[in-house]
Design a protein around this motif. Structure first.
Motif, mmCIF file in Angstrom:
data_model
loop_
_atom_site.group_PDB
_atom_site.id
_atom_site.type_symbol
_atom_site.label_atom_id
_atom_site.label_comp_id
_atom_site.label_asym_id
_atom_site.label_seq_id
_atom_site.Cartn_x
_atom_site.Cartn_y
_atom_site.Cartn_z
ATOM 1 N N CYS A 21 -20.195 -33.775 5.550
ATOM 2 C CA CYS A 21 -21.674 -33.585 5.310
ATOM 3 C C CYS A 21 -22.740 -33.405 7.384
ATOM 4 O O CYS A 21 -23.574 -32.085 7.216
ATOM 5 C CB CYS A 21 -22.119 -34.685 4.365
ATOM 6 S SG CYS A 21 -21.918 -34.656 3.167
ATOM 7 N N HIS A 24 -22.209 -30.103 8.493
ATOM 8 C CA HIS A 24 -21.967 -28.906 8.305
ATOM 9 C C HIS A 24 -23.831 -28.858 8.368
ATOM 10 O O HIS A 24 -24.134 -27.511 8.147
ATOM 11 C CB HIS A 24 -22.189 -28.736 6.822
ATOM 12 C CG HIS A 24 -20.489 -28.333 6.238
ATOM 13 N ND1 HIS A 24 -20.953 -26.742 5.981
ATOM 14 C CD2 HIS A 24 -19.462 -28.732 5.755
ATOM 15 C CE1 HIS A 24 -18.754 -26.798 5.805
ATOM 16 N NE2 HIS A 24 -18.315 -27.814 5.581
ATOM 17 N N GLU A 61 -31.995 -24.668 3.314
ATOM 18 C CA GLU A 61 -29.819 -25.305 3.285
ATOM 19 C C GLU A 61 -29.795 -26.787 3.962
ATOM 20 O O GLU A 61 -29.228 -27.352 2.766
ATOM 21 C CB GLU A 61 -29.063 -24.154 3.365
ATOM 22 C CG GLU A 61 -28.747 -22.731 2.466
ATOM 23 C CD GLU A 61 -28.440 -22.498 2.247
ATOM 24 O OE1 GLU A 61 -28.016 -20.878 2.076
ATOM 25 O OE2 GLU A 61 -27.720 -21.924 3.949
ATOM 26 N N LEU A 65 -28.548 -30.589 2.149
ATOM 27 C CA LEU A 65 -27.870 -30.973 2.705
ATOM 28 C C LEU A 65 -28.155 -32.194 3.073
ATOM 29 O O LEU A 65 -27.276 -33.528 3.266
ATOM 30 C CB LEU A 65 -26.857 -30.278 3.911
ATOM 31 C CG LEU A 65 -26.216 -29.183 3.582
ATOM 32 C CD1 LEU A 65 -25.782 -28.072 5.219
ATOM 33 C CD2 LEU A 65 -25.282 -29.314 2.291
ATOM 34 N N THR A 68 -28.438 -34.358 0.698
ATOM 35 C CA THR A 68 -27.897 -34.762 -0.158
ATOM 36 C C THR A 68 -27.267 -36.205 0.601
ATOM 37 O O THR A 68 -26.791 -36.887 0.299
ATOM 38 C CB THR A 68 -27.083 -33.375 -0.363
ATOM 39 O OG1 THR A 68 -27.584 -33.018 -1.353
ATOM 40 C CG2 THR A 68 -25.352 -34.500 -0.956
ATOM 41 N N THR A 69 -26.423 -35.878 1.817
ATOM 42 C CA THR A 69 -26.816 -36.659 2.459
ATOM 43 C C THR A 69 -27.328 -38.493 2.655
ATOM 44 O O THR A 69 -26.586 -39.091 2.572
ATOM 45 C CB THR A 69 -26.061 -36.568 4.158
ATOM 46 O OG1 THR A 69 -25.699 -35.490 4.021
ATOM 47 C CG2 THR A 69 -25.832 -37.627 5.206
ATOM 48 N N LYS A 121 -19.327 -22.091 4.993
ATOM 49 C CA LYS A 121 -20.574 -22.629 5.037
ATOM 50 C C LYS A 121 -20.596 -22.834 2.917
ATOM 51 O O LYS A 121 -20.473 -23.596 2.052
ATOM 52 C CB LYS A 121 -22.359 -22.154 5.107
ATOM 53 C CG LYS A 121 -23.424 -22.402 4.494
ATOM 54 C CD LYS A 121 -24.385 -21.615 5.061
ATOM 55 C CE LYS A 121 -24.783 -20.657 4.378
ATOM 56 N NZ LYS A 121 -25.834 -20.413 4.447
ATOM 57 N N PHE A 125 -20.442 -25.793 0.070
ATOM 58 C CA PHE A 125 -20.833 -26.622 -1.063
ATOM 59 C C PHE A 125 -20.432 -25.938 -1.498
ATOM 60 O O PHE A 125 -20.512 -26.741 -2.611
ATOM 61 C CB PHE A 125 -22.261 -25.111 -1.600
ATOM 62 C CG PHE A 125 -22.968 -24.774 0.046
ATOM 63 C CD1 PHE A 125 -23.117 -25.473 0.465
ATOM 64 C CD2 PHE A 125 -23.762 -23.113 -0.247
ATOM 65 C CE1 PHE A 125 -24.879 -25.424 1.389
ATOM 66 C CE2 PHE A 125 -24.637 -23.245 1.316
ATOM 67 C CZ PHE A 125 -24.902 -24.482 1.996
#
Length: 182
Positions: A21, A24, A61, A65, A68-69, A121, A125
């Motif tokens: 993660c 990214h 995005e 991310l 989410t992390t 990327k 995803f």
């Protein structure tokens, strides 16, 4: 890697997912820097609006991310983002056949790089979407949407790259119309 069993309802190998993660997120930071620079170079061109939209999407995005992390209880490593920022700045120093001005080749290389980066990327995803099947902290609807967005971005970048290639070297970018696979 940890020998601790993964609790039910969580991804396996969270330490690896943290690295993944963060890589990214750092790549998103680099993309934001590159697209910001490209907007300046393409001000007033037919590509400016698409680049501005891409920049807005990249920022969102990166935020998605990061969220989410954090939702996974994983650390967000700022040093990786800083390293990518430095690397993006250093990439400006490459020799491109022009010492004091921007080479037309710069735009082509930047569009090629972005198109490739968007494919990478999208793969990220897809990986997180797969992980959403075993971890309810990952929003599958969000990642389905991000995958579709990356597909659209890739198609646009491919068309733009072909137009720039034709403007630099000649030829008809339309000869390959409809061949941008997602």
């Amino acid at each position: 890697m940890s020998d601790t069993p993964t609790p039910p309802g969580a991804v396996a190998h969270p330490e690896l997912l943290a690295v993944y993660c963060n890589d990214h997120i750092a790549s998103a930071a680099g993309g934001i820097e590159l697209v910001t620079r490209m907007i300046g170079a393409h001000r007033g061109s037919p590509h400016e609006d698409g680049l501005r939209q891409l920049l807005d999407e990249l920022r969102q995005e990166k935020s998605d991310l990061t969220a989410t992390t954090k939702a996974l209880g994983l650390p967000v490593r700022q040093y990786k983002q800083a390293a990518v920022w430095v690397a993006e700045k250093a990439s400006r120093l490459k020799l491109n056949g022009h010492l004091l001005s921007r080479s037309p080749l710069s735009s082509l290389v930047e569009f090629e790089f972005l198109a490739s980066a968007v494919r990478g990327k999208r793969s990220g995803f897809e990986t997180l979407r797969i992980a959403a099947e075993v971890d309810p902290r990952i929003d599958p609807v969000l990642f389905d949407s991000l995958i579709e967005q990356a597909n659209r971005q890739y198609r646009w970048l491919t068309d733009a790259r072909r137009e720039v290639a034709a403007s630099v070297f000649g030829g008809d970018p339309g000869v390959l119309a409809g061949t941008a696979d997602a």
